[in-house]
Design a protein around this motif. Structure first.
Motif, PDB file in Angstrom:
ATOM      1  N   GLN A  44      -6.535  -2.425  -1.995  1.00 55.54           N
ATOM      2  CA  GLN A  44      -5.977  -2.919  -0.612  1.00 55.54           C
ATOM      3  C   GLN A  44      -5.973  -4.295  -0.248  1.00 55.54           C
ATOM      4  N   LYS A  47      -3.531  -6.243  -2.253  1.00 58.05           N
ATOM      5  CA  LYS A  47      -2.220  -5.846  -1.805  1.00 58.05           C
ATOM      6  C   LYS A  47      -1.706  -5.109  -2.837  1.00 58.05           C
ATOM      7  N   PRO A  49      -0.023  -1.569  -4.412  1.00 57.41           N
ATOM      8  CA  PRO A  49       0.155  -0.195  -3.585  1.00 57.41           C
ATOM      9  C   PRO A  49      -0.699   0.763  -3.851  1.00 57.41           C
ATOM     10  N   GLN A  98      -3.195   5.064   6.456  1.00 52.76           N
ATOM     11  CA  GLN A  98      -2.120   4.251   7.186  1.00 52.76           C
ATOM     12  C   GLN A  98      -1.436   3.399   6.394  1.00 52.76           C
ATOM     13  N   ASP A  99      -0.133   3.417   6.608  1.00 51.59           N
ATOM     14  CA  ASP A  99       0.942   2.565   6.166  1.00 51.59           C
ATOM     15  C   ASP A  99       1.103   2.922   4.524  1.00 51.59           C
ATOM     16  N   CYS A 100       0.543   4.138   4.063  1.00 50.81           N
ATOM     17  CA  CYS A 100       0.711   4.188   2.748  1.00 50.81           C
ATOM     18  C   CYS A 100       1.364   5.660   2.591  1.00 50.81           C
ATOM     19  N   PRO A 101       2.373   5.749   1.484  1.00 48.99           N
ATOM     20  CA  PRO A 101       3.213   6.781   1.310  1.00 48.99           C
ATOM     21  C   PRO A 101       2.281   8.042   1.005  1.00 48.99           C
ATOM     22  N   GLN A 123       9.427   0.428  -5.419  1.00 49.54           N
ATOM     23  CA  GLN A 123       8.167  -0.486  -5.622  1.00 49.54           C
ATOM     24  C   GLN A 123       7.892  -1.166  -6.980  1.00 49.54           C
TER      25      GLN A 123
END
Length: 193
Positions: A44, A47, A49, A98-101, A123
């Motif tokens: 994280q 940055k 994925p 959060q904000d992750c597939p 991606q």
């Protein structure tokens, strides 16, 4: 780790895949959960994925006649019902998704009947770093499937968990022999430092 390995790690588009860290598997995660959290924080911060999976079966899949092979093998009482308490992500994992597939799956292989391949393609992912549970079922099967689809794949031994040490050794051994690297959390972190 040498300079070449560090450079290659940094230059290849990578994703962290956290497999099935759900309440039903809590007893298998005492050792691996802290390492998964370390990997997640590291990825994280850079940055890189992060993708999560969540395994579960619909009411239809849990009702005879059983069409899903896992439900046939384990029976409805040995299968994870979508929406049940067992199906929920572990609290420490729920905080970081959060904000992750989140890829919802109903078999060991996260590629089958899911959007996982599309998420990776969108991606531009070339390498998948796999951790989670169970080492010898969903982690190994998904990692092998990734390899077979052309992804460089790493399985993180101390960030994977399963029921027994023997199962752990077999899952890691088979994968390491023919499919990809089996690394420790520390080694992965060093390659992305």
């Amino acid at each position: 780790m040498n300079t070449r390995e560090a450079g290659e790690a940094a230059n290849m588009k990578t994703a962290l895949l956290v497999v099935d860290m759900q309440k039903v598997f809590t007893s298998m995660t005492e050792t691996c959960l802290p390492n998964i959290l370390k990997l997640n924080s590291h990825f994280q911060a850079r940055k890189i994925p992060r993708i999560f999976t969540q395994h579960g079966h619909t009411r239809e899949e849990l009702t005879p006649p059983y069409k899903n092979q896992l439900v046939k093998k384990w029976g409805p009482s040995g299968s994870i019902a979508k929406g049940s308490a067992d199906w929920e992500l572990m609290p420490d994992i729920a905080k970081i998704v959060q904000d992750c597939p989140i890829i919802h799956k109903s078999t060991y292989d996260a590629f089958i009947n899911t959007s996982f391949a599309d998420v990776l393609k969108e991606q531009g992912i070339e390498r998948i770093v796999v951790c989670g549970v169970m080492t010898d079922c969903c982690c190994d099967t998904t990692a092998r499937a990734a390899f077979n689809r052309g992804f460089e794949t790493w399985l993180v031994s101390d960030a994977c968990g399963t029921e027994t040490e023997k199962q752990q050794e077999r899952g890691l051994g088979g994968f390491g022999f023919a499919f990809g690297e089996v690394l420790k959390t520390k080694e992965v972190l060093e390659r992305f430092s």
